[in-house]
Design an enzyme around this catalytic site. Structure first.
Site, PDB file in Angstrom:
ATOM      1  N   TYR A  62      24.925 -14.485  14.150  1.00  0.00           N
ATOM      2  CA  TYR A  62      25.001 -14.006  12.768  1.00  0.00           C
ATOM      3  C   TYR A  62      26.432 -13.613  12.388  1.00  0.00           C
ATOM      4  O   TYR A  62      26.777 -13.576  11.205  1.00  0.00           O
ATOM      5  CB  TYR A  62      24.129 -12.755  12.544  1.00  0.00           C
ATOM      6  CG  TYR A  62      22.646 -12.914  12.730  1.00  0.00           C
ATOM      7  CD1 TYR A  62      22.041 -14.168  12.827  1.00  0.00           C
ATOM      8  CD2 TYR A  62      21.838 -11.787  12.812  1.00  0.00           C
ATOM      9  CE1 TYR A  62      20.676 -14.279  13.008  1.00  0.00           C
ATOM     10  CE2 TYR A  62      20.461 -11.895  12.988  1.00  0.00           C
ATOM     11  CZ  TYR A  62      19.890 -13.141  13.097  1.00  0.00           C
ATOM     12  OH  TYR A  62      18.538 -13.249  13.276  1.00  0.00           O
ATOM     13  N   HIS A 117      17.972 -16.344  21.858  1.00  0.00           N
ATOM     14  CA  HIS A 117      17.780 -16.542  20.427  1.00  0.00           C
ATOM     15  C   HIS A 117      16.995 -17.784  20.043  1.00  0.00           C
ATOM     16  O   HIS A 117      16.154 -17.736  19.142  1.00  0.00           O
ATOM     17  CB  HIS A 117      19.151 -16.578  19.743  1.00  0.00           C
ATOM     18  CG  HIS A 117      19.099 -16.345  18.264  1.00  0.00           C
ATOM     19  ND1 HIS A 117      20.182 -15.959  17.531  1.00  0.00           N
ATOM     20  CD2 HIS A 117      18.081 -16.421  17.373  1.00  0.00           C
ATOM     21  CE1 HIS A 117      19.852 -15.819  16.262  1.00  0.00           C
ATOM     22  NE2 HIS A 117      18.573 -16.099  16.139  1.00  0.00           N
ATOM     23  N   SER A 150      13.279 -15.303  21.080  1.00  0.00           N
ATOM     24  CA  SER A 150      13.131 -15.479  19.639  1.00  0.00           C
ATOM     25  C   SER A 150      12.923 -16.958  19.352  1.00  0.00           C
ATOM     26  O   SER A 150      13.529 -17.813  20.008  1.00  0.00           O
ATOM     27  CB  SER A 150      14.385 -14.973  18.919  1.00  0.00           C
ATOM     28  OG  SER A 150      14.270 -15.130  17.519  1.00  0.00           O
ATOM     29  N   GLN A 172      10.406 -12.869  18.803  1.00  0.00           N
ATOM     30  CA  GLN A 172      10.714 -12.690  17.381  1.00  0.00           C
ATOM     31  C   GLN A 172      10.633 -14.059  16.714  1.00  0.00           C
ATOM     32  O   GLN A 172      11.352 -14.984  17.099  1.00  0.00           O
ATOM     33  CB  GLN A 172      12.124 -12.105  17.233  1.00  0.00           C
ATOM     34  CG  GLN A 172      12.516 -11.764  15.804  1.00  0.00           C
ATOM     35  CD  GLN A 172      13.950 -11.281  15.725  1.00  0.00           C
ATOM     36  OE1 GLN A 172      14.824 -12.008  15.251  1.00  0.00           O
ATOM     37  NE2 GLN A 172      14.222 -10.058  16.187  1.00  0.00           N
ATOM     38  N   THR A 247      17.822  -6.184   2.878  1.00  0.00           N
ATOM     39  CA  THR A 247      18.156  -6.009   1.481  1.00  0.00           C
ATOM     40  C   THR A 247      19.497  -5.314   1.382  1.00  0.00           C
ATOM     41  O   THR A 247      19.931  -4.640   2.330  1.00  0.00           O
ATOM     42  CB  THR A 247      17.090  -5.174   0.735  1.00  0.00           C
ATOM     43  OG1 THR A 247      17.435  -5.096  -0.644  1.00  0.00           O
ATOM     44  CG2 THR A 247      16.995  -3.761   1.309  1.00  0.00           C
TER      45      THR A 247
END
Length: 274
Positions: A62, A117, A150, A172, A247
């Site tokens: 990320y 991941h 994940s 995940q 958010t």
């Protein structure tokens, strides 16, 4: 930091994971762990912590670990009051080195949860098993309190226990009423003691409005004086799934946190399945 009584779920080994996560992917995604620093994300994360979130989710891919680290350092919140998850993607061939680099960016001595991941970047089943042994090593060394995966489908996950000594504590993956996984996959994992965490939990109201659940969610939300988004997060929690929320808006943070105080009735839980 707001004083919220966070419920938790147990992971293998006794680690307790908070039932709602604040994520750092998507809008802030840089695809480069050492790309340009984003002070805006730091401010968003500081707001999230001030609102009461205690679980932050990051990943080396990320490019948000440095921002998470600065946020934690500047927040003044004791490390043991927070739960930090991060993930390894391209570094799967040398997991200990990848985690060392992540910890440097995070300015932490350990993470609470470290995830492999994405199985789709790993060529073979044997390579997945080898990568998993790397995660076992970092847990054994104390650099990760719990380890998991994940985006793993059942056929990725089944071979892992064949060679491991520490089975995955969590998977995940995308999960919401419009994508509940076939063949009772979620229930299968939970029966094996693998907790499930979900991203895109709010898809029915964010990317798929106008679907068959719209009226149902509005009705349930009105009964609980909450929003459809809060109902969806509560629905996931009611299925023993740990949802990730994202958010940049303070009001939405309040909205999402309100989900932890909602307990849907069995009928409402079923109606929300779509």
């Amino acid at each position: 930091m707001a004083n919220i009584d966070w419920s938790t779920m147990p992971l293998k080994g006794g680690v307790l994971i908070p039932i709602l996560v604040f994520g750092t992917g998507t809008a802030w995604f840089k695809d480069d762990p050492n790309g340009p620093f984003n002070p805006e994300l730091v401010q968003v994360l500081k707001s999230a912590l001030a609102k009461g979130f205690i679980h932050l989710d990051a990943a080396d891919s990320y490019g948000t670990e440095r921002e998470v680290g600065v946020t934690i350092k500047e927040s003044g919140i004791p490390r043991d009051k927070l739960f930090v998850t991060t993930k390894v993607l391209e570094g799967w061939r040398n997991v200990p080195r990848a985690l060392k680099e992540s910890l440097e960016r995070l300015q932490l001595d350990y993470v609470d949860l470290y995830l492999l991941h994405n199985p789709y970047v790993i060529p073979t089943t044997e390579d997945i098993q080898s990568a998993w042994r790397g995660l076992e090593a970092v847990k054994a060394s104390g650099l990760a309190r719990a380890i998991g995966v994940s985006n793993f489908q059942c056929y990725h996950l089944e071979p892992v226990p064949e060679t491991c000594t520490e089975p995955p504590a969590l998977n995940q993956l995308e999960y919401h009423p419009y994508l509940q996984r076939s063949d009772n996959y979620v229930a299968w994992m939970q029966e094996k003691g693998i907790q499930v965490s979900s991203f895109k939990t709010l898809a029915p109201v964010t990317v798929a409005p106008g679907g068959p659940l719209d009226a149902v969610l509005l009705s349930i939300a009105a009964k609980h004086a909450r929003t459809p988004a809060a109902v969806l997060l509560s629905w996931a929690i009611g299925n023993n799934v740990i949802p990730i929320s994202k958010t940049s808006k303070d009001g939405r943070m309040d909205e999402y946190i309100s989900a932890v105080t909602v307990k849907l009735l069995p009928q409402e839980q079923e109606e929300s399945r779509s």
